[in-house]
Enzyme design. Structure first.
Site, short mmCIF file in Angstrom:
data_model
loop_
_atom_site.label_atom_id
_atom_site.label_comp_id
_atom_site.label_asym_id
_atom_site.label_seq_id
_atom_site.Cartn_x
_atom_site.Cartn_y
_atom_site.Cartn_z
N SER A 88 0.94 -1.22 -0.11
CA SER A 88 -0.09 -0.03 0.04
C SER A 88 0.97 1.43 0.06
O SER A 88 0.47 2.30 -0.60
CB SER A 88 -0.96 -0.16 1.08
OG SER A 88 -1.77 -1.04 1.35
N GLU A 89 2.15 1.27 0.94
CA GLU A 89 2.67 2.29 0.76
C GLU A 89 4.22 1.97 0.89
O GLU A 89 4.73 0.97 1.81
CB GLU A 89 2.55 3.35 1.98
CG GLU A 89 1.69 4.55 1.60
CD GLU A 89 -0.05 4.21 1.64
OE1 GLU A 89 -0.62 4.85 1.33
OE2 GLU A 89 0.07 3.04 2.43
N THR A 90 5.22 2.69 0.35
CA THR A 90 6.64 2.53 0.72
C THR A 90 7.04 3.97 1.17
O THR A 90 6.75 4.96 0.54
CB THR A 90 7.40 2.26 -0.67
OG1 THR A 90 6.94 0.85 -0.88
CG2 THR A 90 8.96 2.50 -0.29
N HIS A 105 0.02 3.57 8.62
CA HIS A 105 0.81 2.33 9.09
C HIS A 105 2.41 2.67 8.44
O HIS A 105 3.21 1.97 9.35
CB HIS A 105 0.30 1.18 8.07
CG HIS A 105 0.52 0.99 6.95
ND1 HIS A 105 0.09 1.70 5.69
CD2 HIS A 105 1.28 0.20 6.27
CE1 HIS A 105 0.50 1.39 4.62
NE2 HIS A 105 1.40 0.42 4.89
#
Length: 259
Positions: free
Chosen positions: A43-45, A72
């Site tokens: 979902s995210e880096t 997160h």
């Protein structure tokens, strides 16, 4: 470039929301950061630059591009700071981000973040929402994201959305929630506009969800369960303009990017 992968909002491996975190000396080219995020397919880096023991610059990228707020991956980055180079004084670290300064405080084995609360306004429930979610919401609100309210926990857990139709709805993300049985609320978060079908545990989405349930249940402290396949738990504390989000974190891997 070293890259960590941390499961956030869980104390167990293979649960919660995995985030990749890269600590860098200067910002890589934006295209490179987008490509790393696309390759990771999380979902995210997150990318972070250390300014001092307790102050970092922080940016987040989804597979669909940079985003202005992410829970997160901030929790994951805070966890790594305390694991690898904890502040010499105090138990907090501050991240400078597109959404202003965000603080992560270590309380025992929980990592607590202070995030801005999203102002949400009531909007009409539409046929498009019913078709997208497969169930008609009982109410809907709009902030940065769409927040759709449903009657039961089972509706949230069993929901099978039409993601092409979800993508057409208002809001950057589309969050669905209901009152919980074991927890104060249950939710799921969808982000097809960011090339993320379902965010396993969404911190920024809970900056809509926690304020809603705090007002609905007339209590500031909310324990929220994200009913994705991986599941996760967020301990929320609504303080009007600020929503505090706390959770556990678990290191999954440390690797080296061959750039």
């Amino acid at each position: 470039m070293k890259m960590y992968v941390v499961d956030a909002f869980t104390d167990k491996m293979f649960q919660g929301n995995p985030a990749a975190v890269c600590f860098v000396d200067v910002w890589p080219d934006d295209e490179l950061m987008r490509n790393i995020a696309m390759e990771n397919k999380f979902s995210e880096t997150a990318f972070a630059i250390r300014k001092s023991d307790d102050y970092y610059d922080l940016r987040w990228f989804t597979p669909g591009g940079e985003i202005d707020l992410c829970g997160h991956a901030t929790l994951a980055t805070g966890y790594l700071v305390f694991e690898n180079s904890a502040p010499k004084e105090g138990n907090s670290v501050t991240f400078n981000t597109q959404s202003g300064e965000l603080k992560v405080t270590k309380n025992g084995d929980l990592y607590e973040m202070e995030f801005p609360s999203y102002e949400i306004k009531s909007v009409p429930v539409t046929d498009d929402m019913a078709e997208a979610f497969g169930i008609r919401p009982v109410a809907a609100y709009l902030g940065r994201d769409l927040l759709a309210i449903f009657d039961s926990e089972e509706q949230i857990k069993n929901m099978q959305p039409n993601f092409e139709k979800v993508k057409q709805l208002d809001g950057l993300l589309q969050n669905v929630t209901a009152n919980g049985e074991k927890y104060d609320c249950v939710s799921r978060s969808f982000a097809p506009k960011l090339n993320v079908i379902e965010d396993p545990v969404c911190g920024s989405g809970h900056c809509h969800i926690i304020p809603y349930w705090a007002k609905k249940l007339n209590k500031n402290k909310i324990v929220a369960f994200q009913a994705s396949e991986r599941t996760g738990i967020i301990y929320g504390d609504y303080q009007n303009e600020v929503t505090k989000l706390a959770g556990h974190a678990h290191l999954y891997s440390i690797g080296q990017l061959n750039l």
